[in-house]
Design a protein around this motif. Structure first.
Motif: not given
Length: 445
Positions: A38-63
């Motif tokens: 089930l979708p889980q909300q992520l908090n704290d690491f940055c303001k969601p409205e400020c996210i420009r890009r989301i990407t990922g590789g074989g097992g890692h993620s980047a924002v």
């Protein structure tokens, strides 16, 4: 092309970032390694409205945030997170070595990461086993982002495949490095001398594009592509699944896909999945071609489009698919946004969500497949509520505004395993992120 939200597009409700799916390495950033249904909300690491890009590789993620900040999490055994160590990271963590270096774009390969700064400099970290970091005499892995010194000109676009990477400069020159395509080239085209850029462990200019100016580069698992300012699309590399629209099994040099394949229109945007491509022309027409066994092209194959390699003539080792050409999806003409999801595709048409289903990709150890996920035709989802099934006894429901206001900028190229089964979206495994206001979906699910 990636959508970058601006202030005028902000939803009235507060934005939020949710994640779910495969999480074997903590790539969801939720603080654990358990798969999430089930979708889980992520908090704290940055303001969601400020996210420009989301990407990922074989097992890692980047924002990447609007301010140029870079946050990473997940698999880190080769230092692909760029944090100076090789321990997996379970929460999105700022890449502190780049705090004074605003980031424009990130491209995640299988076990490495390519980073483009706002000043046009290219950095890399992670595995260098195939020269994919562009540092020929460096170690087999690098845990801190390092500059690719040979890319001295300002770079405007980057891309990463399984074990190779590309960059396009401000003057339109394309560079490639990493030997990921070389083994296929030698096997499929014996006796031919491969061009240097296929065997280089440092940025090498892609020959055959001298008379064109590249504005965008793309990478699939084992192929590359470049879009020019004249609306021409060049492709090279492996054609195992017909993704190069060629009769050859492997193209060692860039080959232009002729304009008649796009009904004599200029290509304005292009997206590359792991083994298929999607292009949009100047009048909004959408074309798909390449691997189609999981419905990722959004259409049924015609009888002449038998692109499986077992049908090739064994006496011609460089022969390939009998025919695999771009074909228009009329129902997607005018699509405003498209995102490649490995073998899967998603489009938005006039604010309506349209899906092309996919199954698990053999390229990803995370993806578990089930036969019910196959469908070859885009299906439109309308109404104020979009239901998705996540293995719970009752389908969950998320409200979606009639006009989609924001779209997730880059979804996992090889991790998401999702299948549409009208009217519910079934999820088996895979990692996926969505950014959306509390009461209005901003990604098409």
């Amino acid at each position: 092309m990636e959508h970058e939200p601006c202030a005028s597009e902000a939803a009235p409700a507060a934005a939020a970032l949710f994640a779910w799916g495969a999480n074997s390495y903590g790539q969801l950033g939720l603080g654990h390694k358990e798969d999430v249904l089930l979708p889980q909300q992520l908090n704290d690491f940055c303001k969601p409205e400020c996210i420009r890009r989301i990407t990922g590789g074989g097992g890692h993620s980047a924002v990447v945030t609007d301010g140029g900040g870079l946050f990473v999490c997940g698999l880190n055994k080769d230092g692909q997170l760029g944090l100076g160590h090789t321990e997996d990271v379970l929460y999105f963590t700022a890449c502190r070595s780049l705090l004074d270096c605003p980031i424009q774009q990130v491209a995640c390969g299988w076990d490495f990461t390519i980073i483009l700064t706002e000043s046009g400099q290219v950095l890399s970290c992670g595995s260098n086993s195939f020269g994919q970091l562009g540092v020929p005499h460096g170690p087999r892995r690098c845990t801190v982002p390092q500059a690719i010194e040979l890319l001295s000109e300002k770079v405007v676009c980057i891309a990463a495949g399984l074990r190779h990477a590309l960059a396009a400069t401000a003057s339109g020159i394309v560079f490639q490095w990493g030997t990921g395509l070389a083994s296929s080239g030698r096997r499929l085209c014996p006796g031919q001398t491969l061009p240097p850029f296929l065997t280089a462990k440092e940025p090498s200019r892609v020959t055959g594009l001298e008379n064109s100016k590249a504005t965008c580069v793309l990478a699939g698992s084992d192929h590359s592509a470049s879009l020019t300012d004249a609306g021409e699309l060049y492709v090279w590399g492996s054609n195992k699944h017909g993704q190069l629209a060629s009769l050859a099994a492997f193209l060692p040099m860039p080959q232009k896909i002729e304009a008649h394949c796009f009904q004599n229109e200029k290509v304005t945007s292009v997206w590359s999945g792991w083994t298929h491509l999607v292009a949009q022309t100047e009048t909004g027409k959408v074309f798909t071609w390449g691997r189609a066994d999981y419905g990722q092209l959004g259409r049924k194959l015609e009888s002449h489009e038998d692109w499986k390699l077992q049908n090739q003539d064994p006496s011609h080792p460089c022969s390939g698919p009998q025919k695999s050409m771009p074909s228009s999806l009329h129902c997607l003409t005018g699509a405003a946004e498209m995102r490649k999801l490995g073998l899967r595709a998603m489009q938005l048409v006039n604010g309506r969500a349209v899906f092309v289903a996919r199954r698990g990709s053999r390229a990803s150890p995370q993806c578990a497949a089930s036969s019910h996920g196959r469908t070859g035709t885009p299906r439109e989802t309308t109404g104020s509520n979009l239901k998705y099934h996540t293995g719970s006894p009752k389908p969950a429901s998320v409200k979606m505004s009639t006009k989609v206001q924001q779209v997730v900028n880059e979804l996992f190229a090889s991790m998401g395993c999702y299948a549409l089964k009208k009217p519910m979206l079934s999820t088996e495994s895979g990692s996926l992120y969505f950014l959306f206001p509390a009461l209005a979906m901003t990604a098409a699910f």
